[in-house]
Design an enzyme around this catalytic site. Structure first.
Site, mmCIF file in Angstrom:
data_model
loop_
_atom_site.group_PDB
_atom_site.id
_atom_site.type_symbol
_atom_site.label_atom_id
_atom_site.label_comp_id
_atom_site.label_asym_id
_atom_site.label_seq_id
_atom_site.Cartn_x
_atom_site.Cartn_y
_atom_site.Cartn_z
ATOM 1 N N GLY A 43 0.688 -1.029 0.242
ATOM 2 C CA GLY A 43 -0.219 -0.323 -0.181
ATOM 3 C C GLY A 43 0.663 1.658 -0.441
ATOM 4 O O GLY A 43 2.029 1.217 -0.201
ATOM 5 N N SER A 75 -5.857 5.422 13.489
ATOM 6 C CA SER A 75 -6.140 6.484 12.800
ATOM 7 C C SER A 75 -6.579 7.494 13.331
ATOM 8 O O SER A 75 -6.907 7.663 15.054
ATOM 9 C CB SER A 75 -6.868 5.561 11.688
ATOM 10 O OG SER A 75 -7.819 6.803 11.216
ATOM 11 N N GLU A 85 -9.499 8.294 12.585
ATOM 12 C CA GLU A 85 -10.934 8.540 12.557
ATOM 13 C C GLU A 85 -11.200 7.905 13.668
ATOM 14 O O GLU A 85 -12.449 8.141 14.296
ATOM 15 C CB GLU A 85 -10.671 7.194 11.144
ATOM 16 C CG GLU A 85 -12.475 7.114 10.902
ATOM 17 C CD GLU A 85 -13.412 8.326 9.778
ATOM 18 O OE1 GLU A 85 -12.733 8.995 9.872
ATOM 19 O OE2 GLU A 85 -14.692 8.077 9.523
ATOM 20 N N TYR A 145 -15.175 1.052 10.246
ATOM 21 C CA TYR A 145 -14.093 1.116 9.992
ATOM 22 C C TYR A 145 -13.090 2.277 11.449
ATOM 23 O O TYR A 145 -12.224 1.866 12.171
ATOM 24 C CB TYR A 145 -13.547 2.272 8.746
ATOM 25 C CG TYR A 145 -12.027 2.893 9.100
ATOM 26 C CD1 TYR A 145 -10.703 2.037 8.295
ATOM 27 C CD2 TYR A 145 -11.001 4.003 9.339
ATOM 28 C CE1 TYR A 145 -9.013 1.948 8.611
ATOM 29 C CE2 TYR A 145 -10.003 4.390 9.600
ATOM 30 C CZ TYR A 145 -8.820 3.341 8.944
ATOM 31 O OH TYR A 145 -8.143 3.750 9.153
ATOM 32 N N HIS A 181 -3.445 11.389 5.120
ATOM 33 C CA HIS A 181 -2.774 11.537 4.492
ATOM 34 C C HIS A 181 -2.268 11.447 3.352
ATOM 35 O O HIS A 181 -2.634 9.968 2.947
ATOM 36 C CB HIS A 181 -0.245 11.350 5.407
ATOM 37 C CG HIS A 181 -1.194 9.676 5.994
ATOM 38 N ND1 HIS A 181 -1.311 9.643 6.806
ATOM 39 C CD2 HIS A 181 -0.652 8.202 4.961
ATOM 40 C CE1 HIS A 181 -1.703 8.518 7.232
ATOM 41 N NE2 HIS A 181 -0.898 7.452 6.021
HETATM 42 N N1 GDD Z 1 -13.703 8.657 -0.600
HETATM 43 C C1 GDD Z 1 -14.205 10.053 -1.011
HETATM 44 N N2 GDD Z 1 -14.843 9.834 -2.154
HETATM 45 N N3 GDD Z 1 -14.317 11.353 -0.278
HETATM 46 C C2 GDD Z 1 -15.446 11.824 -0.422
HETATM 47 C C3 GDD Z 1 -16.377 12.093 -1.561
HETATM 48 C C4 GDD Z 1 -15.877 11.531 -2.385
HETATM 49 O O1 GDD Z 1 -16.393 11.450 -4.140
HETATM 50 N N4 GDD Z 1 -16.596 13.439 -1.778
HETATM 51 C C5 GDD Z 1 -16.621 13.919 -0.498
HETATM 52 N N5 GDD Z 1 -15.402 12.919 0.331
HETATM 53 C C6 GDD Z 1 -15.162 13.544 1.334
HETATM 54 C C7 GDD Z 1 -16.263 11.995 2.563
HETATM 55 O O2 GDD Z 1 -16.986 12.525 2.852
HETATM 56 C C8 GDD Z 1 -14.443 12.423 3.842
HETATM 57 O O3 GDD Z 1 -15.062 13.439 4.724
HETATM 58 C C9 GDD Z 1 -13.675 13.295 3.153
HETATM 59 O O4 GDD Z 1 -13.934 13.507 1.907
HETATM 60 C C10 GDD Z 1 -11.839 12.470 3.020
HETATM 61 O O5 GDD Z 1 -12.730 11.077 2.677
HETATM 62 P P1 GDD Z 1 -11.302 9.968 2.701
HETATM 63 O O6 GDD Z 1 -10.490 10.907 1.372
HETATM 64 O O7 GDD Z 1 -12.145 8.599 1.564
HETATM 65 O O8 GDD Z 1 -10.470 9.436 3.805
HETATM 66 P P2 GDD Z 1 -11.618 9.430 5.060
HETATM 67 O O9 GDD Z 1 -11.129 11.024 6.051
HETATM 68 O O10 GDD Z 1 -12.379 8.937 5.297
HETATM 69 O O11 GDD Z 1 -10.035 7.927 5.910
HETATM 70 C C11 GDD Z 1 -9.539 8.359 5.493
HETATM 71 O O12 GDD Z 1 -8.035 8.836 6.600
HETATM 72 C C12 GDD Z 1 -7.988 8.356 7.776
HETATM 73 C C13 GDD Z 1 -7.157 9.024 8.705
HETATM 74 O O13 GDD Z 1 -8.274 10.179 9.769
HETATM 75 C C14 GDD Z 1 -8.125 7.267 5.335
HETATM 76 O O14 GDD Z 1 -7.130 7.288 4.931
HETATM 77 C C15 GDD Z 1 -8.460 6.422 6.598
HETATM 78 O O15 GDD Z 1 -7.862 5.019 5.710
HETATM 79 C C16 GDD Z 1 -7.663 7.441 7.548
HETATM 80 O O16 GDD Z 1 -7.148 5.993 8.796
#
Ligand code: GDD
Length: 326
Positions: A11, A127, A129, A151, A181
């Site tokens: 990853g 995380s 999260e 998660y 990140h």
């Molecule tokens: N994926 C995604 N796709 N997220 C979206 C979208 C979309 O089309 N539109 C808006 N978002 C918003 C999500 O609702 C969220 O609030 C934010 O973008 C970030 O989403 P992600 O990039 O999927 O990451 P995450 O914050 O949910 O989780 C990541 O960060 C965590 C650490 O806080 C992941 O990498 C986790 O594995 C990690 O632990």
């Protein structure tokens, strides 16, 4: 030569961490879950350049017997447990896989280390999260956990098990509490890569719109290469502990979108973004902002890549990929 076992080596974080460990003279071993269909170049795209320098063992962290065998053969000095079902949105759809992979997988590794390599130093990928519907801002190591997704709940369990093994069995177990990140190697479903790729495709006329969900969510985004340095530093300390790694800045998804279009030289970004209600999560984490003072003070850790540079790198990398394909 120190031996490091990395779960999740293929990853984003695993690839940067392996590069770092090789640079430092480690022998690097990985547990690699077999996936059908993909060809080697695609499957190992992030580690193709170091494939001949590392050793991959085929196995799944859910399989206790196999992980036992691998660990017994390697007898690692350090173990970085990064493997997880890491996509928050999917965790709402398939809670069971998250429980098995993220909780059972973590307990398998901890239990095996306790039995056959109790002196091995262990890192768990906790995380931000886990803070979920945050109870204070900014969040640090003392902020109460309040997860808002399957998660997040699974990561809280892994985090608590890691602490338990430190306290009950006196093992060198550390939790990293890593805030978001990204990087040029980010998986395509995460919002940062989705935006960067979408913007590059719009620039080249390959698509008209990007569909996104909640643009108001705020995240503390850094670059993965900075965060793996922190993981390694945690295991080099005299005592095991838990550390937040974060930049201390928060930005909305909208800001990420706006800046991405700017770097691609495209005006009026709103014309290219469509809001899709299906991409909203049943429960959202609205705001994450980390306080990494402890990591700065104790580990001497500091992120080098700013939010702006992260966005620029990600967008330029996607543009480059399309340029090369022409
Ligand atoms: N994926 C995604 N796709 N997220 C979206 C979208 C979309 O089309 N539109 C808006 N978002 C918003 C999500 O609702 C969220 O609030 C934010 O973008 C970030 O989403 P992600 O990039 O999927 O990451 P995450 O914050 O949910 O989780 C990541 O960060 C965590 C650490 O806080 C992941 O990498 C986790 O594995 C990690 O632990």
């Amino acid at each position: 030569m120190k031996k490091a076992l990395v779960s999740g080596l293929t990853g984003q974080d695993g690839s940067y961490l392996s590069e770092l460990l090789l640079e430092k003279g480690y022998q690097v071993y990985g547990i690699d879950r077999r996936v059908a269909i993909e060809d080697a170049k695609q499957r190992y795209s992030r580690i193709y350049h170091i494939l001949d320098k590392i050793k991959l063992y085929s196995g799944d962290i859910q399989n206790y017997a196999r992980v036992f065998e691998i660990t017994n053969e390697i007898k690692p000095d350090e173990c970085y447990h990064l493997a997880a079902m890491s996509f928050v949105a999917t965790s709402f759809e398939d809670e069971f896989t998250v429980l098995r992979t993220n909780i059972e997988g973590t307990v398998n590794i901890l239990n095996i280390l306790r039995k056959i390599a109790p002196d091995c130093k262990y890192y768990f990928a906790g995380s931000s999260e886990m803070f979920g519907k945050v109870l204070e801002t900014p969040q640090d190591e003392n902020t109460p956990l309040n997860p808002r997704s399957p998660y997040g709940i699974s990561k809280c369990a892994g985090f608590q098990f890691t602490r338990l093994y430190r306290e009950a069995y006196n093992m060198f177990c550390c939790n990293g509490i890593l805030f978001n990140h990204g990087s040029e190697r980010r998986g395509g479903e995460f919002v940062t890569r989705k935006i960067a790729k979408g913007v590059a495709e719009i620039k080249y006329g390959l698509r008209k719109k990007i569909k996104l969900g909640n643009l108001e969510a705020k995240r503390d985004w850094g670059h993965a290469s900075d965060y793996v340095r922190g993981m390694h530093l945690m295991l080099q300390q005299p005592k095991p502990d838990d550390y937040v790694l974060a930049t201390g800045e928060t930005h909305t998804v909208e800001e990420f979108v706006e800046l991405s279009f700017e770097f691609a030289g495209i005006k009026n970004w709103r014309d290219y973004v469509e809001i899709d209600k299906d991409l909203f999560r049943p429960a959202e984490v609205n705001l994450l902002l980390g306080d990494a003072s402890k990591a700065r003070r104790v580990l001497g850790w500091e992120p080098k890549i700013s939010f702006k540079e992260l966005v620029e790198r990600m967008v330029k990398s996607e543009i480059n990929i399309l340029d090369l394909g022409k």
